[in-house]
Design an enzyme around this catalytic site. Sequence first.
Site, PDB file in Angstrom:
ATOM      1  N   GLY A 139       0.855  -1.183   0.000  1.00  0.00           N
ATOM      2  CA  GLY A 139       0.000   0.000   0.000  1.00  0.00           C
ATOM      3  C   GLY A 139       0.894   1.237   0.000  1.00  0.00           C
ATOM      4  N   GLY A 198       0.211  -4.993   0.805  1.00  0.00           N
ATOM      5  CA  GLY A 198      -1.020  -4.777   0.041  1.00  0.00           C
ATOM      6  C   GLY A 198      -1.100  -5.614  -1.235  1.00  0.00           C
ATOM      7  CD  GLU A 232       2.759  -5.749   6.264  1.00  0.00           C
ATOM      8  OE1 GLU A 232       3.412  -6.739   6.671  1.00  0.00           O
ATOM      9  OE2 GLU A 232       2.046  -5.791   5.254  1.00  0.00           O
ATOM     10  CG  ASP A 273      -2.422  -4.149   6.664  1.00  0.00           C
ATOM     11  OD1 ASP A 273      -1.451  -4.581   6.027  1.00  0.00           O
ATOM     12  OD2 ASP A 273      -2.947  -3.053   6.416  1.00  0.00           O
TER      13      ASP A 273
END
Length: 407
Positions: A118, A165, A188, A196
Amino acid sequence: MIRQLGNVQTFLAIVLFVICFTKMRYYCIGRAFCLRSQTGRTYRKMSTTSAGAATDEVLLERTGNKGIITLNRPKALHSLSLSMVKKIYPQLKSWEMDNTMKMVLIKATGDKAFCAGGDVKTIAQSGKGSAITDEFFREEYRMNNIIGSLAIPYVSLINGIVMGGGVGISVHGPFRVVTEKAVFAMPETAIGFFPDVGASHFLPRLPGKLGLFLGLTGHRLTGRDIVKAGVGTHFVPSDRLNELEKDLIRLEAPDIHSIDKILTKYSEQWEQDFKKEFSLKQYIGRINSAFGGQSVEEIVENLKKDNSEWSKQQLDIMSRMSPMSLKLTYEELRRGHNLTLPECLKMEFRISQHCMANEDFFTGVTHLLVNKSKEPPVWKHRTLEEISAQEVDSYFQPLTAPHLFGI
Ligand SMILES: *[C@@H]1O[C@H](CO)[C@@H](O)[C@H](O)[C@H]1NC(C)=O
Ligand SMILES: *[C@@H]1O[C@H](CO)[C@@H](O)[C@H](O)[C@H]1NC(C)=O
């Protein structure tokens, strides 16, 4: 491993540079568009001209009864911006509702990356409390969720980097085809965040403690190893990817079985190589025993006791990560083990918003991606021991703002 983390930072620095560069270009293109739009042309018309199509960050096409998503932000390694997510989700929804549609294919231009993650730099630079810190994750997780429940087969062709992402936009679908150029990671914890995009669903479902190991350390897997770990489903050499895609597009009435038959045919042709040992095979015993600890502190203790070269490398890697991120990762995977994907994403949305209200994500992204430092950031908590169970638990608590999926 130390070198590998160095590589992660170099890689993040490149992503940063590329994003800045791309932004400058978009600014220029945006201005050109503004000037041209005064001549009365609509955006839709603009986007169908060749100049418009070449600069769209994501291309959405329909070929017969198949939908094709092409990530097209090569200078940013196809990292997902909010506007890309906002285009993909409604398109998936409308293809799913259209009962003439039989398959969705997702790929990226070029062979450096499928999707590097992301666009966290934009989020961190927008600052605490800005609208994007809520909107980005809300929109992204909603997109991850629809992929996990899509009524038609969803096939990802992964040729290059697939991280964060990028994993979320592929792993929840039934077919994840990887080439020898694919590089997977959930990195992350290095930027003060947590795995996530549904990682609390797929990581605990990998064999043994492999998912927890991948989530805590950000360890990278390449090519066939991604399939051996259970993250990818099929392997195809990159020079046969075009041919594979044509075979899929040629299917008149694609369904799970006919798609699987084609993918398996390509995979099997490489079975001899495929029999090569999993790169983590010799460490699986250690991973399962050390990462089977009942807390992050216990995992650290186990690694210290093991005292092998490999264990020392893992300790060094984990010592650079945000202690809070490590604890959040442990806890979300523990809980996610028993939850459905929508439940996992709801939990992750809560964690994401608590992260947005805290320091580590902003510190991590600024330090590593903006300042491009090679040293680990100075995290809010210096040690695991100073973080109480209550503080970890507070990240899992309901939000005052509306939750994901209105729950
Ligand atoms: C998950 O389910 C198992 C079996 O139902 C149960 O023993 C365990 O405590 C549950 N774990 C969590 C984290 O809820
Ligand atoms: C980033 O660099 C700036 C300027 O050198 C410095 O003031 C700031 O503290 C650094 N931030 C982080 C998180 O490293």
